[in-house]
Design an enzyme around this catalytic site. Structure first.
Site, PDB file in Angstrom:
ATOM      1  N   HIS A 240      20.908  -2.243  47.120  1.00 56.41           N
ATOM      2  CA  HIS A 240      19.903  -2.759  46.184  1.00 56.41           C
ATOM      3  C   HIS A 240      18.770  -3.414  46.969  1.00 56.41           C
ATOM      4  O   HIS A 240      18.902  -3.715  48.154  1.00 56.41           O
ATOM      5  CB  HIS A 240      20.508  -3.765  45.198  1.00 56.41           C
ATOM      6  N   ASP A 367      42.598  -3.891  42.916  1.00 60.83           N
ATOM      7  CA  ASP A 367      43.448  -4.311  44.030  1.00 60.83           C
ATOM      8  C   ASP A 367      43.880  -5.773  43.865  1.00 60.83           C
ATOM      9  O   ASP A 367      43.046  -6.674  43.780  1.00 60.83           O
ATOM     10  CB  ASP A 367      42.682  -4.131  45.343  1.00 60.83           C
ATOM     11  N   SER A 382      27.744  -6.406  48.453  1.00 63.90           N
ATOM     12  CA  SER A 382      26.798  -5.331  48.153  1.00 63.90           C
ATOM     13  C   SER A 382      26.651  -4.398  49.348  1.00 63.90           C
ATOM     14  O   SER A 382      26.396  -4.849  50.462  1.00 63.90           O
ATOM     15  CB  SER A 382      25.428  -5.909  47.797  1.00 63.90           C
TER      16      SER A 382
END
Length: 434
Positions: A240, A367, A382
């Site tokens: 991003h 998980d 990210s």
């Protein structure tokens, strides 16, 4: 007598109309029609990938390939033999009824990341991040505001000379203030270039010349490496855009660097409050690459050296957006020190995208170990590569604030495109030649 028949006729017409309407509505659900409607207009795939499976219209239909690049395995299953453009044609009784355009791309493999990286960006020019008041003769004013300079503007030039760093501004302000002159300032606002005059004033309390602007020339943070192409060493990370924390606008960069980063702690996320990785790095040491682009799909540049994640350092094929499936997948990321680990997630949904767009996937952390340590997706994660069926399909980008176990992912093909790794090059060149 006629008067008695009219209502009857209307009733019959109504029944016939209803039956016809129901029949039209049911057409898409009739098996052969349903199969026909499910045939794609276009297929894009990589060479040496999984076979191409098409809907079967029955024994009387035949699918013919226009080239040797795509060859039949059986009636409706084809395999690729070479890259290029081809066509598959459905025929019934020798008559063509449907054409499928097939683009076979050169096999593309990149090395997955997962490493924690420190990011240092230097802005194009000097970024205006705020206004402040200057005390002048029992009143307060902001010369920058009076010059109609706005937050988010970029100072490009002062008196015709380029400005790249904050420290370059002070000498101009001092000189103009002492000479009681205005500065000729060139600013960039979005795509617009604006010339204005900025007059420094003497602050009565601090006895220093001021322009009433808060400015910044760099930004720093942490993120995760997504991939790099082994031959060119071009990389993509974050997934991003990096925006300025004050202006909230994307940072237009002059240049930048990425460095190795060490995760020191994890602040766990809760509903309404996203967690974050805490890390340390030095911009003067452990530099591993340059940053040349800051786009909606991440940061991009070139590595100075080969890097390893110690978990999966072999080149992996990439998946196009339409190849991503709902179901299990894995991410690579760092939770402690510089150790890259693999964790389970679920691809909740994926939107096939023909044109670049962010937020192509919704993912959920499944998980147990990752949920225990982080609560889900945290800031600094990210860019963590997402791997499904042995292929890199994208990167983690955003967390849902009200549900930190879930968030968005971006498809890998758009990151590859911004990194300058053009997976469509050959096909587009052939189309141009044609």
């Amino acid at each position: 007598m006629n008067g008695n028949l009219k209502p009857q006729e209307n009733k019959i017409r109504l029944w016939v109309g209803s039956i016809l309407f129901a029949f039209v509505l049911s057409i898409p659900f009739i098996s052969p029609v349903k199969q026909y409607l499910s045939i794609p207009d276009e297929i894009v795939t990589f060479n040496n990938e999984s076979p191409i499976e098409l809907p079967n219209l029955g024994e009387k239909s035949h699918i013919a390939s226009s080239s040797q690049a795509v060859q039949a395995v059986d009636g409706s299953v084809f395999e690729t033999k070479d890259s290029g453009n081809s066509q598959l044609m459905y025929e019934v009784a020798g008559l063509p009824i449907k054409k499928v355009d097939v683009s076979v791309l050169d096999d593309m493999k990149v090395i997955p990341g997962g490493q924690s990286i420190g990011v240092q960006l230097h802005t194009q020019g000097v970024l205006v991040v705020g206004h402040h008041l200057v005390n002048v003769a029992d009143k307060s004013l902001s010369p920058g505001e009076e010059a109609k300079i706005k937050v988010g503007d970029i100072l490009l030039e002062i008196d015709g000379k380029p400005i790249k760093e904050m420290k370059e501004v002070r000498p101009f302000v001092e000189k103009a203030g002492q000479q009681n002159k205005s500065l000729d300032v060139k600013i960039k606002r979005g795509k617009e270039i604006i010339d204005t005059k900025l007059t420094p004033v003497l602050d009565d309390k601090e006895e220093d010349y001021k322009i009433g602007l808060y400015i910044r020339d760099s930004a720093a943070g942490i993120g995760t490496m997504t991939f790099y192409e082994p031959k060119s060493k071009k990389y993509g990370a974050l997934g991003h855009v990096i925006s300025d924390m004050d202006t909230k606008k994307p940072i237009e960069i002059h240049d930048g660097t990425i460095v190795k980063s060490t995760v020191t702690a994890i602040e766990k996320g809760n509903n309404g409050v996203p967690g974050e990785k805490q890390a340390r790095f030095s911009v003067k040491e452990n530099q591993i690459g340059s940053i040349t682009k800051n786009t909606p799909f991440g940061i991009f540049g070139k590595l100075e050296e080969t890097i390893k994640n110690g978990k999966n350092d072999k080149p992996l094929p990439v998946a196009l957006s339409h190849e991503v499936k709902e179901g299990p997948a894995k991410i690579l990321t760092v939770l402690e020190d510089e150790k890259v680990e693999e964790f389970d997630i679920e691809v909740v949904s994926s939107v096939p995208q023909k044109f670049p767009a962010t937020k192509g996937m919704v993912i959920q952390v499944t998980d147990k170990e990752l949920l225990k340590k982080t609560g889900g997706i945290v800031q600094g994660m990210s860019g963590s590569p997402i791997i499904q069926d042995g292929k890199i399909i994208g990167a983690v980008t955003h967390v849902f604030v009200n549900d930190p176990t879930s968030g968005y992912g971006v498809h890998i093909e758009w990151m590859l495109q911004d990194a300058g790794v053009n997976i469509y090059k050959q096909t587009r060149e052939e189309q141009k030649a044609g």
